[in-house]
Design a protein around this motif. Structure first.
Motif, short mmCIF file in Angstrom:
data_model
loop_
_atom_site.label_atom_id
_atom_site.label_comp_id
_atom_site.label_asym_id
_atom_site.label_seq_id
_atom_site.Cartn_x
_atom_site.Cartn_y
_atom_site.Cartn_z
N GLY A 1 8.42 2.54 2.40
CA GLY A 1 9.95 3.00 2.52
C GLY A 1 10.78 2.36 3.23
N GLN A 2 11.83 2.85 3.56
CA GLN A 2 13.05 1.97 4.12
C GLN A 2 12.78 1.50 5.62
OE1 GLN A 2 16.46 4.73 4.34
NE2 GLN A 2 16.73 4.69 2.22
N GLN A 3 11.65 2.30 6.41
CA GLN A 3 11.25 1.84 7.48
C GLN A 3 9.90 0.99 7.57
OE1 GLN A 3 13.25 2.41 10.43
NE2 GLN A 3 14.65 3.48 8.96
N SER A 4 9.66 0.33 6.28
CA SER A 4 8.39 -0.33 6.07
C SER A 4 7.24 0.51 6.33
CB SER A 4 8.45 -1.55 7.12
OG SER A 4 9.43 -2.36 6.78
N GLU A 5 7.38 1.91 6.19
CA GLU A 5 6.27 2.59 6.32
C GLU A 5 5.55 2.72 4.76
OE1 GLU A 5 9.18 3.61 6.26
OE2 GLU A 5 9.68 5.70 4.92
N LEU A 6 4.14 2.97 4.94
CA LEU A 6 3.24 2.81 3.89
C LEU A 6 3.34 3.98 3.23
CD1 LEU A 6 1.20 0.95 2.06
CD2 LEU A 6 -0.52 1.95 3.65
N LEU A 7 3.74 3.86 1.60
CA LEU A 7 3.92 5.12 0.77
C LEU A 7 2.53 4.97 -0.21
CD1 LEU A 7 7.66 5.13 -0.07
CD2 LEU A 7 6.26 6.26 1.86
N GLY A 8 2.16 3.78 -0.66
CA GLY A 8 1.51 3.84 -1.50
C GLY A 8 0.80 2.51 -2.05
N ILE A 9 -0.18 2.13 -3.08
CA ILE A 9 -0.41 0.86 -3.39
C ILE A 9 -0.89 1.09 -4.80
CG2 ILE A 9 -2.95 1.42 -2.96
CD1 ILE A 9 -3.40 -1.36 -1.89
N LEU A 10 -0.74 -0.19 -5.41
CA LEU A 10 -0.88 -0.53 -6.95
C LEU A 10 -1.81 -1.56 -6.74
CD1 LEU A 10 -0.25 0.52 -9.98
CD2 LEU A 10 1.21 -1.25 -9.93
N THR A 11 -2.89 -1.61 -7.65
CA THR A 11 -4.13 -2.46 -7.73
C THR A 11 -4.35 -2.73 -9.14
OG1 THR A 11 -6.03 -1.11 -7.78
CG2 THR A 11 -5.16 -1.66 -5.45
N ARG A 12 -5.12 -4.03 -9.32
CA ARG A 12 -5.45 -4.21 -11.03
C ARG A 12 -6.08 -3.26 -11.42
NH1 ARG A 12 -6.83 -9.63 -8.52
NH2 ARG A 12 -5.35 -11.06 -9.51
N TYR A 13 -7.11 -2.15 -10.59
CA TYR A 13 -7.63 -1.26 -11.33
C TYR A 13 -6.73 -0.13 -11.77
CZ TYR A 13 -10.83 2.81 -11.55
OH TYR A 13 -11.36 3.95 -12.04
N ASP A 14 -5.76 0.12 -10.87
CA ASP A 14 -4.84 1.08 -11.39
C ASP A 14 -3.92 0.52 -12.64
OD1 ASP A 14 -3.90 1.46 -7.89
OD2 ASP A 14 -5.19 2.62 -9.09
N ILE A 15 -3.63 -0.61 -12.84
CA ILE A 15 -3.02 -1.10 -13.89
C ILE A 15 -3.87 -0.74 -15.09
CG2 ILE A 15 -2.32 -3.15 -15.25
CD1 ILE A 15 -1.72 -4.42 -12.47
N LEU A 16 -5.02 -0.92 -15.21
CA LEU A 16 -5.78 -0.66 -16.28
C LEU A 16 -5.84 0.99 -16.62
CD1 LEU A 16 -7.83 -1.69 -18.62
CD2 LEU A 16 -9.54 -1.51 -16.93
N SER A 17 -6.28 1.70 -15.59
CA SER A 17 -6.66 3.08 -15.70
C SER A 17 -5.28 3.91 -15.88
CB SER A 17 -7.55 3.53 -14.50
OG SER A 17 -6.83 3.47 -13.33
N LYS A 18 -4.30 3.64 -14.98
CA LYS A 18 -3.09 4.30 -15.03
C LYS A 18 -1.78 3.90 -15.75
CE LYS A 18 -3.91 6.27 -10.40
NZ LYS A 18 -3.20 6.12 -8.84
N ILE A 19 -1.91 2.61 -16.38
CA ILE A 19 -0.64 2.11 -16.97
C ILE A 19 -1.30 1.77 -18.51
CG2 ILE A 19 0.86 0.42 -17.20
CD1 ILE A 19 0.79 0.17 -14.04
#
Length: 650
Positions: free
Chosen positions: A208-226
Motif C-alpha cells: 500500500g501507500q505506507q509500504s504495508e503488505l497487502l498481498g503476494i503473487l507467486t509462480r504457483y499463482d500464475i499457473l493456477s489463478k491466471i
C-alpha cells in the motif's frame, strides 16, 4: 593495566602458571596478556582440609578465589542439613557476586582437600573485567557463559559433519540478500509479470501507500489463478494476489521462517519492519546447500501415501536433528523442530488412516500428551496421545474411532515411536472418550489427587490439539485451567509429588552419580529435566498459564510472580542444557552401537552407556565445560525445587 605486585614470579614461572590457568574455562578463551595479568596480580594461598577460606564474619569480600588444585565446599546456613551445599573445583571462581556487590559472602567456604588458590583482589577484578570481554561476560552470566562455551565445543567437534551454511538462530534482517520486487495493487498483470521476468524472481509483493503488505503473487499463482483461469493480463494484480500473506518481522529468526514455510507450504516469506515491507526470504536463502531441509521433509511427509514412506521420513527427521545439533542450534528450537516434524508425520498418518476407515476429521480431536504436548520431544520417545470425541458420539462411533486409533498407533510404532508401555494411547478406552467424560475425569484428578491421579496429571495436563476438531481441545482447556488454578490442595499434592525425587547433588554440592555397567552416570530425564518440567507445570497451573512448553511456562511464571529476570532466565538456560545433553546421548546411540564398557577405556569416550537407557549419560565422558555446566544446571534445578517447596508444598 596496573603494574604487578612486588616479588612477582619470574617470567619462566609466569609462563608455566599461565599455561596451567589456560586449561580452565573461562581462562581458556582469554589472551596471553590477560592471563599474565591474573597470575602476576593474584596472591597464591594454600588451605588445608577443613580450613575456612571465607565466611560471612570475614566482612566485605575483597578478592575472588581461583582454584588451582583441590576443592572447596560452600554452605548456606543449615544447607548442609537440607542439601543446599555446592562444590567448587579446579578452575572455578568465587565468590563473584559478593565481590561485585562489595558485600560479605552469604556462605561458609571451606577446603575439602589440600587446596591451592589464587586470590585476585577486587581492584584487579574490576580492571580485568574492563579490559577483557571474556572475563566480563563470565562474571556477569556464569550459567549462560558455560552454556555458550558448551555449544562452541559441540560445534567444533561436529563441524566436519555439519551441513548447514548459516545458523537458524540468525535474525531475518541478516538473512535477506536482495530487495523484494514490489508493486501497487492497481498494477496490471502485464507489468507485474514483465518485472518478474526481468528480475528472474518467483514472487511479486503488493504493498500500500505506507509500504504495508497487502498481498503476494507467486509462480504457483500464475499457473493456477491466471493461466488456467484464463484471466486477462490487463487485470489488476489485486484481483488475483494471495491475501492475507504469511509474513514475519526482521527480528524473527531463520528458524521461524523455516517453520512458517513448513506449516503453510510456502516458499517465500515477506519480511516487515514497523509494518512496512523491507525484504523477502526464500527457502533457497535458508537451505541453499542443505541436503535435507525442514520444508523438504514436511513436503515429503505430506506426499507420503503409506507407512513405509513415512518411516523413511521419520529417519530423515533424526538425520536433520543430528545436523542441527552439530550447528549448535538451541535445544529449545531443536526440540521444537523435532516436535513440529513429528506433528506433521502424525497428522499425515491420522489423515490417511481416518480416510481408510471412513472417519471424518470433525468427529474427533487427536491430542498430543507429555513431551509431545509440550513440544519438547527428543529423538528417543514413545507415544503419548489421546482422542477427544464430541458428546454426540454413539457407542458405535467410539468403537469405530478406537479401531482407527489402533491403526495409527501401530503405524507410529513402525515409524520409530514405540507403543506406550503404560497404555497412554488413543486406541485405549481410557484415552478415547467424549468431551464431557474428559471434563469429569480431570475434575476427579483435581478433587481426589491420589498417586495415580498425580501420575496422570503429569501426562495429561500438557495436552495439545494436533489434528481434527481443535475446538474440542480448546473447550477442555478452558474447563481445566480454572479448575486446577482454584485447587490449592491439588497444587500442593503436585508439588509434594514433584519434590519426591532429589536433585543429584551430594552434601558437598558435587554431582551425585550412580554406577551403571561400571560407569558413573546420572539419568538426565528422571534426575534432571523431569524435575524442572514438573515445577513448571505446577507454576503454570497455579497462575492459569495456558502455555504447555516448559521454557514458556517458566518465563511467564517468572514475570507474573516477580521473580528476578536473571533467575528465571537461569532456570530456562539450565533446562536447555539438560535437553541438549539428552539429545547428544540419543543421537550418539542412533549413530553407532555402544557397549557397556567403561568409556574411559576408549580412545573417544562415549556419553551413552546403555542403548536401553537413552537418557543416561556418562559423567566421566563429559569434557570440562560440559561437566561444569551439568553441575550448574543441577544447582538451577535445585533452586527451582526450592521455590516450588516454599510456594506450594507447605
Amino acid at each position: 593495566m596496573q603494574t604487578p605486585r612486588p616479588n612477582a614470579p619470574s617470567n619462566a614461572l609466569v609462563d608455566q602458571l599461565t599455561k596451567e590457568l589456560a586449561g580452565h574455562a573461562p581462562f581458556s578463551k582469554m589472551t596471553q596478556a590477560n592471563l599474565r595479568f591474573v597470575v602476576t596480580h593474584a596472591n597464591a594461598r594454600y588451605f588445608r582440609p577443613d580450613e575456612t577460606l571465607i565466611e560471612p564474619a570475614s566482612g566485605i569480600a575483597s578478592a575472588v578465589f581461583i582454584i588451582r588444585r583441590g576443592s572447596v565446599t560452600g554452605v548456606h546456613g543449615l544447607a548442609d542439613v537440607v542439601g543446599n551445599a555446592f562444590e567448587y573445583e579446579a578452575g572455578d571462581v568465587f565468590p563473584v557476586s559478593a565481590v561485585l556487590s562489595a558485600r560479605a559472602v552469604s556462605a561458609h567456604y571451606r577446603a575439602t582437600s589440600d587446596t591451592f588458590v589464587w586470590m585476585l583482589p577486587t581492584v584487579h577484578v574490576n580492571t580485568l573485567a574492563q579490559t577483557c570481554p571474556v572475563f566480563a561476560d563470565f562474571i556477569n552470566g556464569r550459567v549462560l557463559h558455560f552454556l555458550q562455551m558448551s555449544r562452541d565445543a559441540l560445534r567444533q567437534s561436529y563441524s566436519a559433519r555439519s551441513m548447514l551454511e548459516q545458523s537458524l538462530e540468525r535474525p531475518l534482517a541478516r538473512v535477506m540478500h536482495t530487495q523484494p520486487l514490489i508493486c501497487a495493487p492497481s498494477t496490471s498483470l502485464t507489468q507485474a509479470l514483465s518485472q518478474m521476468h526481468e528480475r528472474r524472481v518467483g514472487s511479486m509483493l503488493v504493498v500500500g501507500q505506507q509500504s504495508e503488505l497487502l498481498g503476494i503473487l507467486t509462480r504457483y499463482d500464475i499457473l493456477s489463478k491466471i493461466t488456467l483461469a484464463q484471466v486477462p493480463l490487463s487485470t489488476a494484480i489485486e484481483q488475483v494476489m494471495t491475501s492475507p500473506v504469511h509474513a514475519l518481522t526482521d527480528e524473527h529468526t531463520a528458524q521461524d521462517a523455516a517453520l512458517l514455510m513448513s506449516r503453510h507450504g510456502v516458499r517465500h516469506v515477506p519480511v516487515t519492519r514497523s509494518s512496512a515491507v523491507v525484504g523477502i526470504v526464500s527457502e533457497r536463502d535458508l537451505f541453499a546447500l542443505q541436503r535435507l531441509s525442514i520444508k523438504q521433509i514436511s513436503t515429503a511427509i505430506r506426499a507420503s501415501a503409506d507407512v513405509p514412506s513415512l518411516a523413511h521420513c521419520a529417519s530423515d527427521i533424526r538425520d536433520l536433528a543430528k545436523d542441527l545439533l552439530a550447528q549448535g542450534v538451541h535445544s529449545r528450537q531443536l526440540t521444537g523442530l523435532i516436535s513440529h516434524l513429528n506433528d506433521v508425520l502424525t497428522q499425515q498418518l491420522v489423515t490417511l488412516t481416518a480416510k481408510a476407515h471412513g472417519v471424518s476429521a470433525n468427529e474427533f480431536c487427536w491430542i498430543a500428551l507429555g513431551s509431545e504436548g509440550r513440544g519438547e520431544q527428543t529423538i528417543s520417545t514413545d507415544q503419548d496421545n489421546a482422542l477427544i470425541l464430541s458428546n454426540e458420539a454413539s457407542a458405535g462411533d467410539v468403537s469405530r474411532l478406537m479401531m482407527m486409533a489402533k491403526d495409527v498407533n501401530m503405524a507410529l510404532d513402525a515409524c520409530g515411536f514405540p507403543l506406550c508401555e503404560g497404555g497412554i494411547m488413543a486406541s485405549e478406552p481410557q484415552c478415547c472418550m467424549r468431551l464431557d467424560q474428559w471434563k469429569t475425569r480431570f475434575e476427579e484428578w483435581v478433587q481426589f489427587g491420589t498417586p495415580e491421579h498425580l501420575l496422570n496429571a503429569s501426562i495429561f495436563f500438557d495436552f495439545r490439539s494436533l489434528c481434527g476438531k481443535s475446538a474440542l481441545a480448546d473447550e477442555l482447556r478452558a474447563h481445566v485451567t480454572p479448575l486446577a488454578k482454584g485447587s490449592r490442595k491439588f497444587l500442593n499434592l503436585l508439588a509434594v509429588n514433584g519434590l519426591s525425587i532429589d536433585v543429584p547433588l551430594n552434601w558437598l554440592g558435587a554431582v551425585d552419580t550412580t554406577k551403571h555397567n561400571g560407569v558413573a552416570t546420572i539419568d538426565l530425564k528422571l534426575q534432571g529435566t523431569a524435575l524442572v518440567v514438573t515445577a513448571a507445570r505446577v507454576f503454570a497451573l497455579a497462575f492459569g498459564i495456558e502455555a504447555t512448553a516448559t521454557a514458556q511456562r517458566l518465563q511467564a511464571f517468572g514475570r507474573m510472580a516477580n521473580v528476578p529476570q536473571h533467575e528465571y532466565e537461569a532456570w530456562v538456560t539450565g533446562f536447555e542444557f539438560l535437553q541438549t545433553l539428552r539429545l547428544r546421548v540419543q543421537l550418539e546411540l542412533g549413530s553407532e552401537p555402544t557397549t557397556p564398557q567403561n568409556p574411559l577405556t576408549r580412545a573417544h569416550p562415549k556419553l551413552a552407556v546403555d542403548s536401553d537407557q537413552p537418557n543416561r549419560v556418562s559423567v566421566e565422558a563429559l569434557n570440562d565445560v560440559d561437566r561444569r555446566m551439568l553441575k550448574e544446571s543441577m544447582k538451577v534445578a535445585r533452586s527451582i525445587q526450592q521455590r516450588l517447596s516454599m510456594d506450594y508444598a507447605r
